[in-house]
Scaffold this active site. Structure first.
Site, PDB file in Angstrom:
ATOM      1  N   ARG A 119      84.109  13.686  94.647  1.00 28.84           N
ATOM      2  CA  ARG A 119      83.674  14.536  93.533  1.00 28.84           C
ATOM      3  C   ARG A 119      84.850  14.952  92.658  1.00 28.84           C
ATOM      4  O   ARG A 119      84.716  15.059  91.442  1.00 28.84           O
ATOM      5  CB  ARG A 119      82.935  15.764  94.084  1.00 28.84           C
ATOM      6  CG  ARG A 119      82.130  16.513  93.045  1.00 28.84           C
ATOM      7  CD  ARG A 119      81.210  17.548  93.668  1.00 28.84           C
ATOM      8  NE  ARG A 119      81.934  18.573  94.390  1.00 28.84           N
ATOM      9  CZ  ARG A 119      81.368  19.511  95.135  1.00 28.84           C
ATOM     10  NH1 ARG A 119      80.045  19.550  95.278  1.00 28.84           N
ATOM     11  NH2 ARG A 119      82.088  20.416  95.771  1.00 28.84           N
ATOM     12  N   GLU A 170      70.960  26.311  88.699  1.00 29.60           N
ATOM     13  CA  GLU A 170      71.689  26.792  89.876  1.00 29.60           C
ATOM     14  C   GLU A 170      72.247  28.167  89.588  1.00 29.60           C
ATOM     15  O   GLU A 170      71.893  28.792  88.586  1.00 29.60           O
ATOM     16  CB  GLU A 170      72.786  25.792  90.263  1.00 29.60           C
ATOM     17  CG  GLU A 170      73.819  25.532  89.188  1.00 29.60           C
ATOM     18  CD  GLU A 170      74.938  24.595  89.652  1.00 29.60           C
ATOM     19  OE1 GLU A 170      75.232  24.518  90.845  1.00 29.60           O
ATOM     20  OE2 GLU A 170      75.522  23.947  88.762  1.00 29.60           O
ATOM     21  N   LYS A 179      83.081  19.790  88.776  1.00 30.87           N
ATOM     22  CA  LYS A 179      83.635  21.085  89.218  1.00 30.87           C
ATOM     23  C   LYS A 179      84.880  21.382  88.381  1.00 30.87           C
ATOM     24  O   LYS A 179      86.021  21.166  88.797  1.00 30.87           O
ATOM     25  CB  LYS A 179      83.942  21.009  90.716  1.00 30.87           C
ATOM     26  CG  LYS A 179      83.830  22.358  91.395  1.00 30.87           C
ATOM     27  CD  LYS A 179      83.655  22.197  92.889  1.00 30.87           C
ATOM     28  CE  LYS A 179      83.859  23.492  93.636  1.00 30.87           C
ATOM     29  NZ  LYS A 179      82.954  24.576  93.296  1.00 30.87           N
TER      30      LYS A 179
HETATM   31  N1  PLP Z   1      77.191  24.801  92.473  1.00 36.42           N
HETATM   32  C1  PLP Z   1      78.308  25.369  92.032  1.00 36.42           C
HETATM   33  C2  PLP Z   1      78.360  25.797  90.611  1.00 36.42           C
HETATM   34  C3  PLP Z   1      79.413  25.547  92.888  1.00 36.42           C
HETATM   35  O1  PLP Z   1      80.534  26.116  92.455  1.00 36.42           O
HETATM   36  C4  PLP Z   1      79.298  25.134  94.225  1.00 36.42           C
HETATM   37  C5  PLP Z   1      80.423  25.277  95.138  1.00 36.42           C
HETATM   38  O2  PLP Z   1      81.162  24.387  95.376  1.00 36.42           O
HETATM   39  C6  PLP Z   1      78.102  24.548  94.644  1.00 36.42           C
HETATM   40  C7  PLP Z   1      77.082  24.403  93.755  1.00 36.42           C
HETATM   41  C8  PLP Z   1      77.944  24.088  96.042  1.00 36.42           C
HETATM   42  O3  PLP Z   1      78.618  22.880  96.262  1.00 36.42           O
HETATM   43  P1  PLP Z   1      79.134  22.484  97.679  1.00 36.42           P
HETATM   44  O4  PLP Z   1      77.995  22.546  98.599  1.00 36.42           O
HETATM   45  O5  PLP Z   1      79.646  21.099  97.513  1.00 36.42           O
HETATM   46  O6  PLP Z   1      80.204  23.462  98.044  1.00 36.42           O
HETATM   47  C1  COI Z   2      82.577  26.727  96.812  1.00 40.26           C
HETATM   48  O1  COI Z   2      81.540  27.023  97.410  1.00 40.26           O
HETATM   49  O2  COI Z   2      83.451  26.040  97.328  1.00 40.26           O
HETATM   50  C2  COI Z   2      82.824  27.160  95.459  1.00 40.26           C
HETATM   51  O3  COI Z   2      83.673  26.636  94.824  1.00 40.26           O
HETATM   52  C3  COI Z   2      82.043  28.253  94.899  1.00 40.26           C
HETATM   53  C4  COI Z   2      82.893  29.320  94.334  1.00 40.26           C
HETATM   54  C5  COI Z   2      81.978  30.253  93.641  1.00 40.26           C
HETATM   55  C6  COI Z   2      83.710  30.024  95.354  1.00 40.26           C
END
Ligand code: PLP
Ligand code: COI
Length: 341
Positions: free
Chosen positions: A82, A220, A184
Site C-alpha cells: 500500500r 469511512e 494513505k
Molecule cells: N481508513 C483510514 C482513513 C485509516 O487511516 C486507516 C488506518 O490505517 C484505516 C482506514 C484502516 O486501515 P488498516 O486496517 O490498514 O490499518
Molecule cells: C492506523 O490505524 O494505522 C492509522 O493510521 C489511523 C490513524 C488515525 C492513527
C-alpha cells in the site's frame, strides 16, 4: 529482554519516543542502504516539498507479543504494497517491499524493550513514512526523499477502550471522487482535522463521511473503515474508490467467512440503509474494531440494536478471532503473521 518500566495497561494512543528508528535517503535517483539511528530529529530546508506541498505518505501497523512470548507483526507485506501505491499516486519513488519488511524487522528488534507484554492490552505501533525533502517552490514533485520508520507503544485509539461510540454524519468531505482517499497520504488527514475538532466540540467521538459526489453513500471515518452487521446476520463493508483499502477490514471479511462461517460482502452501503443495521464498528490498525452504538444524522438518532454498553455479538466474535490470530491464540491463515523474534 528487560522491558521498559511503563504502565502498559493505561497507555492511550499517543507518541512516546522509543530508542531507535530507521532512516533511508533517496538522492540522485537511488535509495541509500539505510541505517538504524537514535536520532529522532529531522533537519530539512524551509522550502522542503513536504512542508510546502504536503508530499508525504505513511503506513501504520502493530507488533504484538503472542501468548507464547514471540514478537510478531500482522500482514506487513500488505502495508509495504500500500505504501508503494500511495507513493506512486503522489509521484514519489517507491520503497521496495523487501527493504520495507527488513526496516520493520530492524526497528522492532531494536526496540524490543518497548514491545508491550502479552495480555497488557497495549501493542507497539509502527509508523513507516516517506516525504519529499529538497526545496521545491514551483508546484512539482521533489527530487530527494526520506523514508523513516519509528515505533511507539500504544493503548486503545478511543478512550474507554471498547465502549460503543457515538458518531455523526459529517457535513465535511474527506476525499473527492477520483482524488486521494484510497491512499494513505498525510493530506487526507489534514482534510479531516477541522471536521474531527468540530465533531469533538459537539460531543461526538468520530465522523461518518459520506461520498463527496452524492452524499448518499457511507465512506469511512478519519482513521478507520466501517463494518456493519445487518439484521439478518450478514457482515457488510462499504465499497468505494475513495476510501483506504483497510488491511484490517480485508482480514475481517476473510475471518467472517472462513472462521465464523458468516456471509460477508463488500458493497455500496447507502446512508438510508443505516436503520437496517444491527451492529456497526470502526475497523483499522489503530481502531482494531471499535463498536459504534449511535449514529446521528443531522439530529436524527440511529440507535444500533447492539446498544451503548457493549459490542454487538457478531462484532465481538470478529474482534475475538482477529485479536486471537494476532496474539497467537488462534491459528492464522498462511502468511498473515511475520515473526520478528
Ligand atoms: N481508513 C483510514 C482513513 C485509516 O487511516 C486507516 C488506518 O490505517 C484505516 C482506514 C484502516 O486501515 P488498516 O486496517 O490498514 O490499518
Ligand atoms: C492506523 O490505524 O494505522 C492509522 O493510521 C489511523 C490513524 C488515525 C492513527
Amino acid at each position: 529482554m528487560e522491558k521498559k518500566n511503563i504502565d502498559w495497561a493505561n497507555l492511550g494512543f499517543g507518541y512516546m519516543k522509543t530508542d531507535y528508528r530507521y532512516v533511508s535517503n533517496y538522492t540522485n535517483g537511488a535509495w541509500d542502504e539505510g541505517v538504524i539511528t537514535e536520532d529522532d530529529m529531522i533537519t530539512m530546508s524551509e522550502c522542503a516539498c513536504v512542508l510546502q506541498y504536503a508530499q508525504t505518505v505513511f503506513e501504520g501497523m502493530k507488533a504484538y507479543t503472542t501468548e507464547d512470548g514471540k514478537v510478531v507483526v500482522f500482514r506487513p507485506d500488505l502495508n509495504a504494497e500500500r505504501l508503494i501505491q500511495s507513493a506512486e499516486r503522489l509521484e514519489m519513488p517507491t520503497f521496495p517491499a523487501d527493504r520495507f519488511l527488513d526496516a520493520i524487522d530492524k526497528v522492532v528488534k531494536a526496540n524490543l524493550a518497548w514491545v508491550p507484554p502479552y495480555g497488557s492490552g497495549a501493542t507497539l505501533y509502527i509508523r513507516p513514512y516517506m516525504f519529499g525533502i529538497n526545496p521545491v517552490i514551483g508546484v512539482k514533485p521533489a527530487n530527494d526523499y526520506q523514508f523513516r520508520v519509528f515505533a511507539t507503544p500504544v493503548g486503545p485509539y478511543f478512550k474507554g477502550g471498547v465502549k460503543p461510540l457515538t458518531i455523526k454524519i459529517s457535513d465535511f468531505d474527506r476525499a473527492a471522487p477520483h482524488g486521494t482517499g484510497n491512499i494513505k497520504a498525510g493530506l487526507n488527514y489534514a482534510m479531516s482535522l477541522h471536521a474531527i475538532v468540530t465533531a469533538h466540540e459537539e460531543g461526538y467521538d468520530e465522523n461518518m463521511y459520506l461520498d463527496a459526489g452524492t452524499r448518499t453513500k457511507v465512506e469511512e471515518t478519519g482513521g478507520a473503515n466501517f463494518l456493519f452487521v445487518t439484521k439478518d446476520g450478514k457482515v457488510v463493508t462499504p465499497k468505494s474508490d475513495s476510501i483506504l483499502p483497510s488491511i484490517t477490514r480485508r482480514s475481517l471479511i476473510q475471518v467472517a467467512r472462513d472462521y465464523l462461517g458468516l456471509e460477508a460482502e463488500e458493497r455500496v452501503v447507502y446512508a438510508d440503509e443505516l436503520d437496517n443495521m444491527a451492529e456497526c464498528g470502526l475497523c483499522g490498525t489503530a481502531a482494531v474494531i471499535s463498536p459504534v452504538g449511535k449514529i446521528v444524522d443531522h439530529g436524527r438518532e440511529i440507535c444500533l440494536p447492539s446498544g451503548m454498553s457493549a459490542m454487538g455479538p457478531i462484532t465481538q466474535k470478529l474482534y475475538d478471532t482477529l485479536t486471537g490470530i494476532q496474539m497467537g491464540r488462534i491459528e492464522a491463515p498462511e502468511g498473515w503473521i511475520r515473526v520478528i523474534e
